[in-house]
Design an enzyme around this catalytic site. Structure first.
Site, PDB file in Angstrom:
ATOM      1  N   CYS A   1       0.870  -1.179   0.000  1.00 17.78           N
ATOM      2  CA  CYS A   1       0.000   0.000   0.000  1.00 17.78           C
ATOM      3  C   CYS A   1       0.907   1.229   0.000  1.00 17.78           C
ATOM      4  O   CYS A   1       2.111   1.111  -0.190  1.00 17.78           O
ATOM      5  CB  CYS A   1      -0.993  -0.013   1.169  1.00 17.78           C
ATOM      6  SG  CYS A   1      -0.283   0.203   2.807  1.00 17.78           S
TER       7      CYS A   1
ATOM      8  N   ASN B   1       2.475   1.503   4.154  1.00 10.75           N
ATOM      9  CA  ASN B   1       2.723   0.249   4.861  1.00 10.75           C
ATOM     10  C   ASN B   1       2.450   0.366   6.365  1.00 10.75           C
ATOM     11  O   ASN B   1       3.172  -0.172   7.186  1.00 10.75           O
ATOM     12  CB  ASN B   1       4.150  -0.248   4.587  1.00 10.75           C
ATOM     13  CG  ASN B   1       4.415  -1.674   5.056  1.00 10.75           C
ATOM     14  OD1 ASN B   1       5.501  -1.971   5.535  1.00 10.75           O
ATOM     15  ND2 ASN B   1       3.457  -2.573   4.922  1.00 10.75           N
TER      16      ASN B   1
ATOM     17  N   CYS C   1      -1.295   0.654   7.330  1.00 13.90           N
ATOM     18  CA  CYS C   1      -2.706   0.270   7.512  1.00 13.90           C
ATOM     19  C   CYS C   1      -3.061  -0.971   6.699  1.00 13.90           C
ATOM     20  O   CYS C   1      -3.223  -2.055   7.241  1.00 13.90           O
ATOM     21  CB  CYS C   1      -3.649   1.422   7.135  1.00 13.90           C
ATOM     22  SG  CYS C   1      -3.637   2.809   8.287  1.00 13.90           S
ATOM     23  N   ARG C   2      -3.187  -0.793   5.402  1.00 17.35           N
ATOM     24  CA  ARG C   2      -3.727  -1.864   4.569  1.00 17.35           C
ATOM     25  C   ARG C   2      -2.777  -3.030   4.350  1.00 17.35           C
ATOM     26  O   ARG C   2      -3.154  -4.189   4.554  1.00 17.35           O
ATOM     27  CB  ARG C   2      -4.186  -1.298   3.222  1.00 17.35           C
ATOM     28  CG  ARG C   2      -5.312  -0.296   3.362  1.00 17.35           C
ATOM     29  CD  ARG C   2      -5.605   0.430   2.074  1.00 17.35           C
ATOM     30  NE  ARG C   2      -4.489   1.303   1.710  1.00 17.35           N
ATOM     31  CZ  ARG C   2      -4.356   1.917   0.548  1.00 17.35           C
ATOM     32  NH1 ARG C   2      -5.267   1.727  -0.400  1.00 17.35           N
ATOM     33  NH2 ARG C   2      -3.334   2.712   0.296  1.00 17.35           N
ATOM     34  N   SER C   3      -1.554  -2.768   3.907  1.00 15.83           N
ATOM     35  CA  SER C   3      -0.669  -3.893   3.588  1.00 15.83           C
ATOM     36  C   SER C   3      -0.217  -4.678   4.828  1.00 15.83           C
ATOM     37  O   SER C   3      -0.179  -5.908   4.766  1.00 15.83           O
ATOM     38  CB  SER C   3       0.512  -3.463   2.718  1.00 15.83           C
ATOM     39  OG  SER C   3       1.261  -2.434   3.305  1.00 15.83           O
TER      40      SER C   3
ATOM     41  N   ASP D   1      -8.009   3.440   1.516  1.00 18.75           N
ATOM     42  CA  ASP D   1      -7.118   3.831   2.604  1.00 18.75           C
ATOM     43  C   ASP D   1      -7.959   4.362   3.764  1.00 18.75           C
ATOM     44  O   ASP D   1      -8.656   5.360   3.615  1.00 18.75           O
ATOM     45  CB  ASP D   1      -6.142   4.905   2.117  1.00 18.75           C
ATOM     46  CG  ASP D   1      -5.024   5.172   3.099  1.00 18.75           C
ATOM     47  OD1 ASP D   1      -5.144   4.810   4.281  1.00 18.75           O
ATOM     48  OD2 ASP D   1      -4.012   5.765   2.664  1.00 18.75           O
TER      49      ASP D   1
END
Length: 159
Positions: free
Chosen positions: A10, A13, A15-17, A128
Site C-alpha cells: 500500500c 505500509n 494500515c492496509r498492507s 485507505d
C-alpha cells in the site's frame, strides 16, 4: 518444496498492507500450512519506514484476533520483484506505482490488485482508512479477509 512468497503493498505500509500480511498469516496458520508461505508487506513510500502499524488499525484487527506485528518498510526494486511470486497492491495508484517500479515486463507480471481476489465483495480497491473513522478500518478488514481467502484458493488451484 518452494514456498509461495507474497508481498502486499500500500502507500505507507501502516494500515492496509500490514493488515493484509496479518490476515493472510492468520489464515494460513489456521489451515496449518504456514510453512508453505512467506508473507511480507511494504509501502510505495518510505514515510513510515521502521514504524509499527497504525494503532487504530491494530485495535480493529485485534477485535478479530488478528495481530499486526510487521514493521513498515519501503518496496525494494529490483530485489522484491525478483524474490516474491505475488506482488499485490491495494488500489489503482499502488498498482500504477508498482508498474513504474518493476524492473522489466516479465517481473511486472507478478503484480495484481487485492480486490481481484475478492469473492464476496464488489469493491474496485481496498480504500485507505487513514483519514476516516472506525467504519473504514472495518471495511478494510472485511475486504482483506475476503481477498486473502480468494488469493489462497487461487494459489492452491494454480500450483
Amino acid at each position: 518444496m518452494d514456498r509461495t512468497k507474497i508481498l502486499f503493498v500500500c502507500l505507507g505500509n501502516i494500515c492496509r498492507s500490514p493488515s493484509a500480511e496479518a490476515v493472510m498469516n492468520s489464515l494460513i496458520k489456521a489451515k496449518g500450512i504456514e510453512e508453505l508461505f512467506e508473507i511480507d508487506s511494504a509501502g510505495i513510500t518510505g514515510y513510515h519506514a521502521g514504524e509499527p502499524a497504525d494503532q487504530r488499525m491494530q485495535r480493529h484487527a485485534l477485535n478479530r484476533d488478528i495481530h499486526l506485528t510487521s514493521i513498515s518498510r519501503q518496496v525494494k526494486s529490483p530485489a522484491d520483484f525478483e524474490h516474491f511470486d505475488y506482488i499485490i497492491g491495494m488500489d489503482n495508484q499502488n498498482i500504477d506505482d508498482l508498474y513504474q517500479l518493476a524492473p522489466n515486463e516479465q517481473l511486472a507480471k507478478k503484480i495484481s490488485k487485492m480486490t481481484d481476489y475478492c469473492t464476496r465483495h464488489q469493491h474496485d480497491s481496498v480504500p485507505d482508512p487513514y483519514y476516516g473513522g472506525a467504519a473504514g478500518f472495518e471495511l478494510v478488514l472485511d475486504l482483506l479477509e475476503d481477498a486473502c481467502e480468494g488469493l489462497l484458493e487461487h494459489i492452491q488451484s494454480h500450483e
